[in-house]
Write a protein that holds these residues in place. Structure first.
Motif, mmCIF file in Angstrom:
data_model
loop_
_atom_site.group_PDB
_atom_site.id
_atom_site.type_symbol
_atom_site.label_atom_id
_atom_site.label_comp_id
_atom_site.label_asym_id
_atom_site.label_seq_id
_atom_site.Cartn_x
_atom_site.Cartn_y
_atom_site.Cartn_z
ATOM 1 N N PRO A 26 -11.796 17.591 -29.404
ATOM 2 C CA PRO A 26 -12.635 16.659 -30.170
ATOM 3 C C PRO A 26 -12.653 16.951 -31.678
ATOM 4 N N VAL A 27 -12.534 18.207 -32.078
ATOM 5 C CA VAL A 27 -12.538 18.551 -33.501
ATOM 6 C C VAL A 27 -11.188 19.175 -33.825
ATOM 7 N N PRO A 28 -10.218 18.391 -34.284
ATOM 8 C CA PRO A 28 -8.890 18.947 -34.537
ATOM 9 C C PRO A 28 -8.891 19.925 -35.715
ATOM 10 N N TYR A 29 -7.934 20.852 -35.647
ATOM 11 C CA TYR A 29 -7.782 21.797 -36.746
ATOM 12 C C TYR A 29 -7.149 21.090 -37.941
ATOM 13 N N LEU A 30 -7.452 21.596 -39.117
ATOM 14 C CA LEU A 30 -6.820 21.088 -40.330
ATOM 15 C C LEU A 30 -5.536 21.855 -40.581
ATOM 16 N N LYS A 31 -4.549 21.192 -41.147
ATOM 17 C CA LYS A 31 -3.286 21.859 -41.443
ATOM 18 C C LYS A 31 -3.476 23.037 -42.393
ATOM 19 N N GLU A 32 -4.482 22.944 -43.267
ATOM 20 C CA GLU A 32 -4.723 24.015 -44.231
ATOM 21 C C GLU A 32 -5.214 25.300 -43.564
ATOM 22 N N GLU A 33 -5.700 25.199 -42.324
ATOM 23 C CA GLU A 33 -6.218 26.378 -41.638
ATOM 24 C C GLU A 33 -5.107 27.254 -41.067
ATOM 25 N N PHE A 34 -3.905 26.732 -40.982
ATOM 26 C CA PHE A 34 -2.799 27.490 -40.420
ATOM 27 C C PHE A 34 -2.094 28.301 -41.491
ATOM 28 N N ILE A 35 -1.694 29.510 -41.116
ATOM 29 C CA ILE A 35 -0.868 30.332 -41.996
ATOM 30 C C ILE A 35 0.581 30.005 -41.671
ATOM 31 N N LYS A 36 1.256 29.387 -42.615
ATOM 32 C CA LYS A 36 2.631 28.963 -42.363
ATOM 33 C C LYS A 36 3.578 30.119 -42.679
ATOM 34 N N ARG A 37 4.475 30.370 -41.758
ATOM 35 C CA ARG A 37 5.447 31.434 -41.945
ATOM 36 C C ARG A 37 6.795 30.949 -41.451
ATOM 37 N N GLU A 38 7.799 31.086 -42.292
ATOM 38 C CA GLU A 38 9.134 30.653 -41.905
ATOM 39 C C GLU A 38 9.691 31.583 -40.830
ATOM 40 N N LEU A 39 10.185 31.000 -39.767
ATOM 41 C CA LEU A 39 10.776 31.781 -38.684
ATOM 42 C C LEU A 39 12.286 31.823 -38.840
ATOM 43 N N MET A 40 12.841 32.977 -38.557
ATOM 44 C CA MET A 40 14.287 33.114 -38.611
ATOM 45 C C MET A 40 14.910 32.297 -37.478
ATOM 46 N N PRO A 41 16.003 31.597 -37.753
ATOM 47 C CA PRO A 41 16.658 30.847 -36.664
ATOM 48 C C PRO A 41 17.252 31.813 -35.652
ATOM 49 N N PRO A 42 17.448 31.363 -34.405
ATOM 50 C CA PRO A 42 18.038 32.255 -33.395
ATOM 51 C C PRO A 42 19.462 32.641 -33.775
ATOM 52 N N GLY A 43 19.830 33.866 -33.481
ATOM 53 C CA GLY A 43 21.175 34.331 -33.801
ATOM 54 C C GLY A 43 22.228 33.613 -32.976
ATOM 55 N N LYS A 44 23.438 33.531 -33.524
ATOM 56 C CA LYS A 44 24.544 32.877 -32.823
ATOM 57 C C LYS A 44 25.412 33.877 -32.072
ATOM 58 N N LYS A 45 24.969 35.111 -32.049
ATOM 59 C CA LYS A 45 25.721 36.161 -31.378
ATOM 60 C C LYS A 45 25.743 35.916 -29.864
ATOM 61 N N ILE A 46 26.910 36.160 -29.262
ATOM 62 C CA ILE A 46 27.021 36.096 -27.807
ATOM 63 C C ILE A 46 26.445 37.385 -27.239
ATOM 64 N N LEU A 72 25.424 43.715 -8.162
ATOM 65 C CA LEU A 72 25.803 43.926 -9.557
ATOM 66 C C LEU A 72 26.117 42.568 -10.147
ATOM 67 N N GLN A 73 25.591 42.296 -11.340
ATOM 68 C CA GLN A 73 25.881 41.012 -11.967
ATOM 69 C C GLN A 73 26.210 41.193 -13.447
ATOM 70 N N LEU A 74 27.129 40.372 -13.927
ATOM 71 C CA LEU A 74 27.563 40.365 -15.323
ATOM 72 C C LEU A 74 27.379 38.956 -15.859
ATOM 73 N N SER A 75 26.866 38.844 -17.084
ATOM 74 C CA SER A 75 26.663 37.515 -17.663
ATOM 75 C C SER A 75 26.837 37.551 -19.170
ATOM 76 N N ALA A 76 27.079 36.380 -19.733
ATOM 77 C CA ALA A 76 27.190 36.200 -21.180
ATOM 78 C C ALA A 76 26.356 34.983 -21.542
ATOM 79 N N GLY A 77 25.606 35.087 -22.634
ATOM 80 C CA GLY A 77 24.738 33.986 -23.011
ATOM 81 C C GLY A 77 24.431 33.953 -24.481
ATOM 82 N N ARG A 78 23.643 32.968 -24.849
ATOM 83 C CA ARG A 78 23.271 32.767 -26.239
ATOM 84 C C ARG A 78 21.833 32.316 -26.328
ATOM 85 N N MET A 79 21.173 32.696 -27.412
ATOM 86 C CA MET A 79 19.812 32.244 -27.661
ATOM 87 C C MET A 79 19.872 30.800 -28.148
ATOM 88 N N LEU A 80 19.255 29.877 -27.397
ATOM 89 C CA LEU A 80 19.183 28.482 -27.823
ATOM 90 C C LEU A 80 18.069 28.300 -28.838
#
Length: 197
Positions: A26-46, A72-80
């Motif tokens: 019922p009482v939404p937060y204001l955008k000014e109340e948030f601390i904005k912090r830039e997040l690093m993008p996910p790495g492209k490393k396999i 025993l299991q082996l896998s390769a993946g990436r952070m989306l």
């Protein structure tokens, strides 16, 4: 809710489900109340992952013997994203219960060990909450001579990732508890140990 076939009969529910919710504020937060912090993008490393573990399953009749499953299991993946990793891999397993069943029923005259093994390919999705994750794998056994194996299987678990000392952030050890189901019927519960690099 399921015993994971550690104890039979397994009277739990083995059907996955989606939930949809609605939230009203019922009482939404204001955008000014948030601390904005830039997040690093996910790495492209396999990222490569090696995991092994031991599973536990009880066979008929009820209160029958407890058998182990080794894999025993082996896998390769990436952070989306920063919280989601998608992987593909291969796994091999050996079931003591299959070995016992094959010998008792005289299904194969020899090569009991090889006929108690299975080899599969799988796709795995990990949702990460810091060092804790939810992991879901969907796999297909392309080699499974034992009648106790399923062609299609699902593996759901809760891994905990432990940062490796002196290594990069993505280099981690993990330990987790997993339930493996064949065609949505619990097959065994396992304790998995893994290393990601």
């Amino acid at each position: 809710f399921s015993t994971g076939a550690i104890q039979i009969p397994n009277l739990g529910i083995n059907i996955p489900a989606w939930n949809i919710g609605l939230r009203f504020q019922p009482v939404p937060y204001l955008k000014e109340e948030f601390i904005k912090r830039e997040l690093m993008p996910p790495g492209k490393k396999i990222l490569f992952d090696v995991a092994t573990g031991i599973g536990f399953q009880e066979q008929q009749p009820a209160n029958g013997p407890m058998y182990h499953v080794y894999f025993l299991q082996l896998s390769a993946g990436r952070m989306l994203t920063r919280w989601n990793k998608l992987s593909i891999g291969a796994a091999g397993s050996y079931k003591e219960a299959a070995n016992s069943f094959i010998k008792q029923q005289e299904i194969y005259p020899d090569h009991f060990f090889l006929n108690s093994c299975a080899a599969s390919g799988f796709v795995k999705d990990d949702i990460l909450f810091g060092f804790v994750g939810i992991s879901l794998s969907l796999g297909y056994n392309f080699y499974s001579p034992s009648p106790l194996e399923y062609k299609f299987y699902q593996k759901l678990g809760l891994p905990v990732y432990l940062p490796a000392f002196g290594k990069e952030k993505n280099d981690r050890f993990s330990i987790g508890v997993f339930v493996t189901a064949g065609e949505f019927t619990a097959d065994y519960v396992s304790l998995d140990l893994g290393f990601q690099f």
